[in-house]
Design a protein around this motif. Structure first.
Motif, short mmCIF file in Angstrom:
data_model
loop_
_atom_site.label_atom_id
_atom_site.label_comp_id
_atom_site.label_asym_id
_atom_site.label_seq_id
_atom_site.Cartn_x
_atom_site.Cartn_y
_atom_site.Cartn_z
N SER A 293 -3.84 14.64 -1.30
CA SER A 293 -5.30 14.78 -1.42
C SER A 293 -5.80 14.11 -2.69
O SER A 293 -6.83 13.42 -2.69
CB SER A 293 -5.70 16.25 -1.43
OG SER A 293 -5.39 16.86 -0.19
N MET A 294 -5.08 14.29 -3.77
CA MET A 294 -5.47 13.67 -5.04
C MET A 294 -5.39 12.15 -4.95
O MET A 294 -6.28 11.44 -5.44
CB MET A 294 -4.59 14.19 -6.17
CG MET A 294 -4.82 15.66 -6.49
SD MET A 294 -3.62 16.33 -7.65
CE MET A 294 -4.09 15.48 -9.16
N VAL A 295 -4.35 11.64 -4.31
CA VAL A 295 -4.21 10.20 -4.16
C VAL A 295 -5.32 9.65 -3.27
O VAL A 295 -5.91 8.60 -3.58
CB VAL A 295 -2.82 9.84 -3.59
CG1 VAL A 295 -2.75 8.37 -3.19
CG2 VAL A 295 -1.74 10.15 -4.62
N ALA A 296 -5.64 10.35 -2.18
CA ALA A 296 -6.72 9.90 -1.30
C ALA A 296 -8.05 9.89 -2.04
O ALA A 296 -8.83 8.94 -1.93
CB ALA A 296 -6.81 10.81 -0.07
N PHE A 297 -8.31 10.91 -2.82
CA PHE A 297 -9.55 11.01 -3.59
C PHE A 297 -9.62 9.87 -4.61
O PHE A 297 -10.65 9.19 -4.74
CB PHE A 297 -9.62 12.37 -4.29
CG PHE A 297 -10.89 12.62 -5.01
CD1 PHE A 297 -12.07 12.88 -4.30
CD2 PHE A 297 -10.94 12.62 -6.39
CE1 PHE A 297 -13.26 13.11 -4.96
CE2 PHE A 297 -12.12 12.86 -7.06
CZ PHE A 297 -13.29 13.11 -6.35
N ASP A 298 -8.52 9.63 -5.30
CA ASP A 298 -8.44 8.57 -6.29
C ASP A 298 -8.67 7.20 -5.64
O ASP A 298 -9.38 6.36 -6.18
CB ASP A 298 -7.08 8.62 -6.98
CG ASP A 298 -6.99 7.78 -8.23
OD1 ASP A 298 -8.00 7.68 -8.95
OD2 ASP A 298 -5.90 7.23 -8.47
N ALA A 299 -8.08 6.99 -4.47
CA ALA A 299 -8.23 5.71 -3.77
C ALA A 299 -9.68 5.50 -3.34
O ALA A 299 -10.20 4.38 -3.41
CB ALA A 299 -7.30 5.66 -2.56
N LEU A 300 -10.34 6.56 -2.90
CA LEU A 300 -11.73 6.44 -2.49
C LEU A 300 -12.64 6.14 -3.67
O LEU A 300 -13.56 5.33 -3.58
CB LEU A 300 -12.19 7.70 -1.77
CG LEU A 300 -13.54 7.60 -1.06
CD1 LEU A 300 -13.60 6.42 -0.11
CD2 LEU A 300 -13.84 8.87 -0.32
N ILE A 301 -12.36 6.75 -4.81
CA ILE A 301 -13.13 6.45 -6.02
C ILE A 301 -12.95 4.97 -6.39
O ILE A 301 -13.93 4.29 -6.72
CB ILE A 301 -12.70 7.37 -7.18
CG1 ILE A 301 -13.17 8.79 -6.92
CG2 ILE A 301 -13.24 6.85 -8.51
CD1 ILE A 301 -12.62 9.81 -7.89
N ASP A 302 -11.72 4.47 -6.31
CA ASP A 302 -11.47 3.05 -6.59
C ASP A 302 -12.27 2.16 -5.65
O ASP A 302 -12.87 1.17 -6.06
CB ASP A 302 -9.99 2.72 -6.47
CG ASP A 302 -9.14 3.29 -7.59
OD1 ASP A 302 -9.72 3.75 -8.60
OD2 ASP A 302 -7.90 3.29 -7.45
N ALA B 110 0.84 -1.20 0.00
CA ALA B 110 0.00 0.00 0.00
C ALA B 110 0.87 1.25 0.00
O ALA B 110 0.62 2.20 -0.75
CB ALA B 110 -0.93 0.00 1.21
N GLY B 111 1.91 1.27 0.83
CA GLY B 111 2.83 2.40 0.85
C GLY B 111 3.51 2.61 -0.49
O GLY B 111 3.64 3.75 -0.97
N LYS B 112 3.91 1.52 -1.11
CA LYS B 112 4.55 1.60 -2.42
C LYS B 112 3.59 2.16 -3.47
O LYS B 112 3.95 3.02 -4.28
CB LYS B 112 5.05 0.22 -2.85
CG LYS B 112 5.75 0.20 -4.18
CD LYS B 112 6.22 -1.20 -4.54
CE LYS B 112 6.86 -1.18 -5.92
NZ LYS B 112 7.21 -2.51 -6.39
N LEU B 113 2.34 1.68 -3.46
CA LEU B 113 1.36 2.17 -4.43
C LEU B 113 1.04 3.65 -4.23
O LEU B 113 0.87 4.39 -5.20
CB LEU B 113 0.07 1.33 -4.33
CG LEU B 113 0.19 -0.10 -4.84
CD1 LEU B 113 -1.08 -0.88 -4.52
CD2 LEU B 113 0.47 -0.12 -6.33
N ILE B 114 0.97 4.08 -2.98
CA ILE B 114 0.73 5.51 -2.70
C ILE B 114 1.86 6.33 -3.30
O ILE B 114 1.62 7.33 -3.98
CB ILE B 114 0.60 5.77 -1.19
CG1 ILE B 114 -0.72 5.18 -0.67
CG2 ILE B 114 0.67 7.27 -0.89
CD1 ILE B 114 -0.82 5.17 0.85
#
Length: 94
Positions: free
Chosen positions: A55-64, A30-34
């Motif tokens: 913020s963009m990564v968190a938003f993208d992860a939530l959409i996934d 997970a850390g590597k993917l972030i």
């Protein structure tokens, strides 16, 4: 279950944590993917602000995650309909 003390580096900052041994690989992944997504957004959009990138990564992860939940719900409904259909066929043959 055995616990391990590990450090995960995200956006050039280390986060110490204690994890179960059987979860270590998933947490490191997970850390590597972030970090990979951070790098991708930095290169794609030319953004250097770490807060914006995170913020963009968190938003993208939530959409996934929401997409996965929607797909799972659709699959659950499909399976339930098939079970109902099979039960109906069985009850007709008795």
């Amino acid at each position: 279950m055995r616990e391990l003390s590990i450090k995960i580096k995200i956006a050039d900052r280390e986060y110490p944590m204690t994890v179960k041994a059987d979860e270590e690989e998933r947490i490191r992944k997970a850390g590597k993917l972030i970090n990979e997504r951070l790098k991708s957004y930095r290169e794609k959009f030319g953004i250097d602000d770490k807060q914006d990138l995170l913020s963009m990564v968190a938003f993208d992860a939530l959409i996934d995650r929401l997409s996965v939940e929607d797909n799972r719900q659709g699959a659950d409904e499909s399976v339930l309909n098939k079970i109902k259909s099979i039960n109906h066929l069985i009850s007709q043959s008795i």
